[in-house]
Enzyme design. Structure first.
Site, PDB file in Angstrom:
ATOM      1  N   ARG A  51       0.836  -1.211   0.000  1.00 52.95           N
ATOM      2  CA  ARG A  51       0.000   0.000   0.000  1.00 52.95           C
ATOM      3  C   ARG A  51       0.865   1.253   0.000  1.00 52.95           C
ATOM      4  NH1 ARG A  51      -4.396   0.612   4.613  1.00 52.95           N
ATOM      5  NH2 ARG A  51      -2.532   1.030   5.841  1.00 52.95           N
ATOM      6  N   ARG A 100       9.836  27.544  -1.144  1.00 53.27           N
ATOM      7  CA  ARG A 100       8.441  27.072  -1.136  1.00 53.27           C
ATOM      8  C   ARG A 100       7.833  27.295  -2.508  1.00 53.27           C
ATOM      9  NH1 ARG A 100       3.286  29.203  -0.749  1.00 53.27           N
ATOM     10  NH2 ARG A 100       1.765  27.832   0.245  1.00 53.27           N
ATOM     11  N   HIS A 102       4.603  25.385  -5.011  1.00 52.95           N
ATOM     12  CA  HIS A 102       3.650  24.274  -5.095  1.00 52.95           C
ATOM     13  C   HIS A 102       4.156  23.163  -6.017  1.00 52.95           C
ATOM     14  CE1 HIS A 102       1.074  27.216  -3.225  1.00 52.95           C
ATOM     15  NE2 HIS A 102       0.080  26.352  -3.137  1.00 52.95           N
ATOM     16  N   GLU A 182     -16.647   4.916   4.644  1.00 52.35           N
ATOM     17  CA  GLU A 182     -15.813   4.314   5.696  1.00 52.35           C
ATOM     18  C   GLU A 182     -15.879   5.225   6.911  1.00 52.35           C
ATOM     19  OE1 GLU A 182     -11.627   4.222   4.596  1.00 52.35           O
ATOM     20  OE2 GLU A 182     -11.778   6.152   3.578  1.00 52.35           O
ATOM     21  N   LEU A 206      -9.987   4.216   1.754  1.00 54.04           N
ATOM     22  CA  LEU A 206      -8.647   3.654   1.912  1.00 54.04           C
ATOM     23  C   LEU A 206      -8.791   2.132   1.958  1.00 54.04           C
ATOM     24  CD1 LEU A 206      -5.627   4.417   2.488  1.00 54.04           C
ATOM     25  CD2 LEU A 206      -6.128   3.701   4.822  1.00 54.04           C
TER      26      LEU A 206
END
Ligand code: PDD
Length: 288
Positions: A51, A100, A102, A182, A206
């Site tokens: 995963r 910094r 994106h 979920e 998930l």
């Protein structure tokens, strides 16, 4: 005092430091895993690492370690913390470039790799005779459309969990367009007419390692089970409701939005499957 791993070094957790430019800090640009350890052995490690690969490739971050590298790191982490029952937290972010921005940093920016352990309390499935069950509430699923990525960007989950806590509940069960997805940090199971049902894997949930093991155990022991959508009406009208995760295993939910589920007590199918789960753990290590 627990020992943590950070970018190739071992140190007391409280001494570990990251840069404020770390993209995990600035953008939540990273992924994580939570892996239970029983009697010093990581449980379902291969599945957790599969995963992790899925999450890393989904965010286009090259794996900083090989499969063996992860195994060695986690084994050493457990040993340095003297084994026992633990949960391992492993986080990988897109590193700490000088600026910094994106957009992704240069491809040679080293990822940040952090791992720590926490003590793990015994789960309710270990003591089925004294477990009374938990309360949950429903809430609108306000998360994004890639919940299959185990992203550290958890603000919606945090707000949803806090809403549950403010209502005296342990979990928020999420509804998207009238269909249950979920919990805020767990997968969902309902039992209807003796069949164990959990929502199918999709980008909206998930893919839980505990969820998959429960389905595997049901199939191996002829407990009827299905992966199917659960409508809000089916959720409220379920005979049993459980939430599952690596740290809490299988928790029976006996009240939903202040209405009893079934007879308001942990049900017989929960008891059976929780027993199968505990037996499976013991088959790997009798002291687990
Ligand atoms: N969370 N769904 C969500 C949104 C989760 O955060 C989790 C687990 C699960 C269950 O997955 P698993 O069975 O693999 O633990 C489902 C972990 C425990 C956490 O964030 O701490």
């Amino acid at each position: 005092m627990s020992i943590a791993y950070l970018n190739g070094t071992w140190q007391p957790l409280e001494d570990a430091r990251i840069s404020p430019l770390d993209r995990g800090f600035l953008f939540a640009d990273g992924v994580y895993e939570v892996i239970p350890v029983y009697a010093g052995k990581a449980f379902r490690l291969a599945e957790h690492l599969d995963r992790l690969d899925h999450s890393l490739s989904a965010i286009q971050l090259a794996a900083p370690l090989s499969r063996t590298g992860w195994e060695n790191l986690l084994n050493e982490l457990v040993q340095r913390n003297e084994g026992g029952n633990l949960s391992v937290y492993l986080q990988i972010t897109r590193g700490a470039p000088a600026k910094r921005d994106h957009a992704f940093p240069a491809a040679d920016t080293p990822a940040t790799v952090f791992a720590m352990v926490s003590p793990m309390a015994p789960a309710p499935s270990a003591t089925p005779d004294t477990t009374t069950g938990a309360a949950a509430v429903t809430a609108e699923d306000t998360r994004w459309l890639r919940c299959d990525i185990k992203s550290v960007s958890l603000l919606p989950n945090i707000l949803l969990r806090q809403y549950a806590v403010s209502q005296g509940a342990i979990e928020a069960i999420l509804l998207r367009d009238g269909v249950a997805t979920e919990g805020s940090a767990s997968n969902l199971f309902v039992v209807r007419d003796g069949t164990v049902i959990t929502p199918p894997k999709s980008p909206l949930i998930l893919g839980g390692i505990t969820r998959d093991l429960i389905l595997e155990l049901c199939r191996a022991h002829a407990v009827p089970c299905a992966e199917a959508n659960v409508s809000e009406a089916e959720l409220r009208d379920a005979d049993e409701l459980w939430v599952t995760s690596s740290t809490r295993e299988l928790v029976p939910v006996v009240r939903l939005d202040d209405q009893a589920i079934g007879d308001g007590r942990p049900g017989p199918v929960w008891r059976k499957v929780a027993g199968l789960y505990t037996d499976f753990k013991r088959s790997l290590d009798p002291s687990a």
